[in-house]
Scaffold this active site. Structure first.
Site, short mmCIF file in Angstrom:
data_model
loop_
_atom_site.label_atom_id
_atom_site.label_comp_id
_atom_site.label_asym_id
_atom_site.label_seq_id
_atom_site.Cartn_x
_atom_site.Cartn_y
_atom_site.Cartn_z
CG ASP A 159 27.32 32.71 -42.69
OD1 ASP A 159 28.48 32.45 -43.08
OD2 ASP A 159 26.89 33.86 -42.60
CG LEU B 223 16.21 13.98 -45.84
CD1 LEU B 223 15.24 15.07 -45.44
CD2 LEU B 223 17.41 13.96 -44.87
CG HIS C 107 34.97 25.69 -45.68
ND1 HIS C 107 33.81 26.39 -45.47
CD2 HIS C 107 35.85 26.59 -46.19
CE1 HIS C 107 33.98 27.66 -45.85
NE2 HIS C 107 35.22 27.80 -46.28
C1 FPP Z 1 29.73 29.62 -45.17
O1 FPP Z 1 30.64 29.86 -44.12
C2 FPP Z 1 29.92 28.27 -45.70
C3 FPP Z 1 30.23 27.97 -47.02
C4 FPP Z 1 30.37 29.00 -48.05
C5 FPP Z 1 30.45 26.59 -47.46
C6 FPP Z 1 29.48 25.61 -46.86
C7 FPP Z 1 29.82 24.25 -47.34
C8 FPP Z 1 29.85 23.16 -46.58
C9 FPP Z 1 29.53 23.14 -45.14
C10 FPP Z 1 30.19 21.87 -47.23
C11 FPP Z 1 28.92 21.17 -47.61
C12 FPP Z 1 29.22 20.05 -48.51
C13 FPP Z 1 28.28 19.32 -49.12
C14 FPP Z 1 28.71 18.29 -50.09
C15 FPP Z 1 26.83 19.49 -48.86
P1 FPP Z 1 31.68 31.05 -44.28
O2 FPP Z 1 32.92 30.50 -44.88
O3 FPP Z 1 31.03 32.16 -45.02
O4 FPP Z 1 31.90 31.42 -42.77
P2 FPP Z 1 32.25 32.88 -42.20
O5 FPP Z 1 31.04 33.73 -42.44
O6 FPP Z 1 32.48 32.59 -40.75
O7 FPP Z 1 33.48 33.35 -42.92
#
Ligand code: FPP
Length: 258
Positions: free
Chosen positions: A24, A135, A41
């Protein structure tokens, strides 16, 4: 690890076998830098790469990453399509590298909602890496803990309808066998970055005995040192699985009862 399978329980202070992470804070990481959320992201993907490498080096067996929840469809359409594209591009780019490093890739969640192209990349990736023994990286996409339990109960009910199971056959072990995580040990360590302290419909059934670790570090900043700190915290804890602290310290419990 289920209580029934606990004969392989790790000694108290060892590394976690299975780490599950809610990644997050991507959006806030970007906003702090006056960047679009998309950049957050993208930075999040870089953090994923670092953490996967570190887990492989540390000989962690399973790393489960919550990449997209069943509730994330509620985000603005533009962000959802950006995330879908990011999954696609990242998987296209990384799957061969994962395979070269003997890493196994698995997906959990209802993937029927994704484009055929993305579904194909996911199943091709699973097939290519299925015999890898380093892993295992489990990516939870369109996943929800309640969804997982519902789909497991539905499969059990179908077997009951068909006369293959009776109500007295329903045990924790049987439910485990029908969850999307079948065959994986239960998470030993749960990490949520970004400062919120909740489970947000992640692995609800599977987290029953998991050690919880919350950090305010935003996911793109979560690096090897941050994970090492989480593992250090895990190692300092006494996992009792319902027993007393004395029983654990004196090792007076037969392993099969743990
Ligand atoms: C939450 O941060 C994050 C997500 C909803 C997306 C997480 C995805 C990735 C890191 C890409 C991973 C890719 C692969 C292929 C494994 P948020 O957007 O909710 O952050 P915020 O709470 O600060 O708004």
């Amino acid at each position: 690890m289920s209580l029934e399978d606990a004969s392989s329980l790790e000694p108290v202070n060892n590394n976690p076998q299975h780490i599950a992470i809610i990644m997050d804070g991507n959006g806030r990481w970007a906003q702090k830098r006056f960047l679009p959320r998309a950049m957050g992201h993208q930075a999040g993907v870089k953090a994923v790469r670092k953490i996967v490498e570190f887990c492989a080096q540390q000989e962690i067996e399973v790393l489960t990453l919550f990449a997209f929840s069943s509730e994330n469809w509620r985000r603005p359409e533009e962000e959802v399509s950006l995330l879908m594209n990011l999954f696609l591009v990242t998987l296209q780019r990384e799957i061969d590298k994962l395979n070269e490093n003997k890493i196994r890739l698995q997906f959990i969640g209802d993937r029927t909602a994704f484009s055929e192209k993305l579904q194909k990349i996911m199943s091709d990736g699973e097939l290519l890496t299925k015999n890898n023994t380093a892993l295992t990286v489990v990516v939870a996409v369109n996943y929800g803990g309640r969804w997982d339990m519902c789909q497991a109960f539905r499969k059990v009910a179908e077997k009951m309808d068909a006369g293959l199971l009776a109500s007295q056959d329903i045990t924790e072990h049987l439910i485990n066998q029908h969850l999307s995580t079948v065959g994986l040990p239960e998470p030993d360590l749960f990490i949520r970055t970004g400062g919120e302290q909740r489970v947000s419909n992640f692995l609800l059934w599977q987290l029953a005995y998991t050690e919880m670790y919350f950090t305010s570090i935003l996911w793109p900043d979560f690096d090897q040192q941050a994970l090492a700190d989480a593992i250090k915290s895990f190692r300092s804890r006494q996992r009792r699985f319902g027993h007393t602290g004395e029983q654990i310290l004196n090792q007076t419990i037969p392993l099969e009862q743990l």
